[in-house]
Scaffold this active site. Structure first.
Site, mmCIF file in Angstrom:
data_model
loop_
_atom_site.group_PDB
_atom_site.id
_atom_site.type_symbol
_atom_site.label_atom_id
_atom_site.label_comp_id
_atom_site.label_asym_id
_atom_site.label_seq_id
_atom_site.Cartn_x
_atom_site.Cartn_y
_atom_site.Cartn_z
ATOM 1 N N PRO A 25 0.762 -1.317 -0.004
ATOM 2 C CG PRO A 25 -0.030 -1.039 2.127
ATOM 3 C CD PRO A 25 0.543 -1.992 1.263
ATOM 4 C CG ASN A 26 -0.193 4.126 1.398
ATOM 5 O OD1 ASN A 26 -1.090 4.606 1.004
ATOM 6 N ND2 ASN A 26 -0.238 3.712 2.619
ATOM 7 N NE ARG A 81 3.885 6.611 1.671
ATOM 8 C CZ ARG A 81 4.001 5.356 2.179
ATOM 9 N NH1 ARG A 81 4.602 4.511 1.204
ATOM 10 N NH2 ARG A 81 3.979 5.013 3.300
ATOM 11 C CE1 TYR A 91 8.921 5.080 3.239
ATOM 12 C CE2 TYR A 91 7.170 6.796 2.991
ATOM 13 C CZ TYR A 91 7.573 5.511 3.649
ATOM 14 O OH TYR A 91 7.097 4.962 4.645
ATOM 15 C CG ASN A 99 8.228 -1.952 0.336
ATOM 16 O OD1 ASN A 99 7.949 -1.972 1.320
ATOM 17 N ND2 ASN A 99 8.988 -0.971 0.040
ATOM 18 C CB ALA A 120 1.430 0.387 6.483
ATOM 19 C CD GLU A 177 10.520 -7.460 6.524
ATOM 20 O OE1 GLU A 177 11.273 -8.460 6.909
ATOM 21 O OE2 GLU A 177 10.083 -6.405 6.944
ATOM 22 C CG HIS A 219 10.889 -2.195 4.694
ATOM 23 N ND1 HIS A 219 9.411 -2.207 4.494
ATOM 24 C CD2 HIS A 219 11.217 -3.623 5.199
ATOM 25 C CE1 HIS A 219 8.925 -3.394 5.168
ATOM 26 N NE2 HIS A 219 10.054 -4.120 5.670
ATOM 27 N NE ARG A 266 9.942 5.892 8.722
ATOM 28 C CZ ARG A 266 9.090 5.853 7.860
ATOM 29 N NH1 ARG A 266 9.108 4.832 7.184
ATOM 30 N NH2 ARG A 266 8.210 6.686 7.771
#
Ligand code: DQA
Length: 145
Positions: free
Chosen positions: A10-11, A18, A23, A74, A77, A98, A100, A107
Site C-alpha cells: 500500500p501507498n 509521497r 522515501y 515490500n 504498512a 523483505e 523497505h 523510525r
C-alpha cells in the site's frame, strides 16, 4: 529461466510524491525500470506488481507458487500488521526477501515490528530505491546455491 515476483504494498504507487523526505523522489515506474534492467543483467525474469489491497497481495503470493522461484516483498504498512501476509508466505513455501526503502528500525517503534521478518529469509532496508537491485542480487545468489 529463474523467475522472481517483486511485490509492492500500500501507498507505494505514490512514490515520488509521497513524503519525499522519507522515501525520495524516485517513482514506482522508475523502480520497475531499474528492476527490469537488473533482471536482464542477471539473466532472470521478473514480474513487478503493486497493490493497495491486503487480499490482492495474499492472492498474488498464492499465485506465485509454481510460477515464480522467489518473492521480493515490500509490504509497506502491512509489514507491521498483517498475519494474513505472513501466513500466505508460510503457505507457498517460496523464499521471500523483505524489502523497505527506509530504515524501519530507525523510525517509530510500531515500524520495528515485522510479521514478514518471521517468515522471510532476510531483510534489506534503508537503501532507498537501490534496495531493489540489491534484493535481486541477493535472491539470485540464494536461488543459485
Ligand atoms: C516502507 C516502510 C513502512 O513502514 C511504510 O509503512 C511504508 C514503506 C518502506 O519501504 O520504507 O509504506 O515499507
Amino acid at each position: 529461466m529463474t523467475s522472481i515476483l517483486i511485490l509492492n504494498g500500500p501507498n507505494l504507487n505514490l512514490l515520488g510524491q509521497r513524503q519525499p523526505d522519507v522515501y525520495g523522489t524516485t517513482t514506482i515506474a522508475d523502480i520497475e525500470t531499474t528492476c527490469q534492467d537488473k533482471a536482464k543483467a542477471l539473466g532472470v525474469e521478473i514480474r513487478f506488481e503493486q497493490s493497495n489491497s491486503e487480499g490482492t497481495l495474499v492472492d498474488l503470493i498464492h499465485s506465485a507458487k509454481g510460477r515464480h522461484d522467489g518473492i521480493i516483498l515490500n509490504a509497506g504498512a502491512y509489514t507491521h500488521t498483517s498475519i494474513a501476509l505472513m501466513d500466505a508466505i508460510s503457505s507457498v513455501e517460496l523464499p521471500v526477501i523483505e524489502l523497505h526503502l527506509s530504515n524501519i528500525h530507525a523510525r517509530e517503534a510500531f515500524r520495528h515490528v515485522s510479521y514478514i521478518s518471521k517468515v522471510a529469509v532476510g531483510q534489506i532496508c534503508g537503501f532507498g530505491p537501490a534496495g531493489y537491485p540489491l534484493a535481486l542480487d541477493a535472491m539470485h545468489q540464494l536461488l543459485d546455491t
